[in-house]
Design an enzyme around this catalytic site. Sequence first.
Site, short mmCIF file in Angstrom:
data_model
loop_
_atom_site.label_atom_id
_atom_site.label_comp_id
_atom_site.label_asym_id
_atom_site.label_seq_id
_atom_site.Cartn_x
_atom_site.Cartn_y
_atom_site.Cartn_z
N CYS A 31 0.84 -1.21 0.00
CA CYS A 31 0.00 0.00 0.00
C CYS A 31 0.87 1.25 0.00
O CYS A 31 1.56 1.53 0.98
CB CYS A 31 -0.91 -0.06 1.23
SG CYS A 31 -1.71 1.49 1.65
N CYS A 34 0.19 3.77 2.74
CA CYS A 34 0.65 3.20 4.01
C CYS A 34 2.14 3.46 4.20
O CYS A 34 2.60 3.72 5.32
CB CYS A 34 0.40 1.70 4.07
SG CYS A 34 -1.32 1.21 3.97
#
Length: 103
Positions: A31, A34
């Site tokens: 991600c 992230c």
Amino acid sequence: MAVITITAENFDEEVTNSKTPVLVDFWAVWCGPCQMQGPVVDQAAEEFAGKLKVGKLNVDEQGELAQKYGVMSIPTLILFKDGVAVKKEVGFHTLEQIGAMIP
């Protein structure tokens, strides 16, 4: 204070039974947002040491916990107080925004 890796095995000890509010960053390796959030979460652990415990939970490795807390998108930050999820924020957050979540 160092960031704790949260797993099903230590969730109760580190989150549910914590006397200090706990911020859990639900994330995944793949991600992009992230990866941007991670260093900010690390900084929050240092900045708010004593007021806040900070942990990271990999949703790919801990899918049941992610599902239990309704994590549909990542990164998701959930603040736990007295073992209860009291705030949930989805998406990238700055250090200031994280600070505003602290009770």
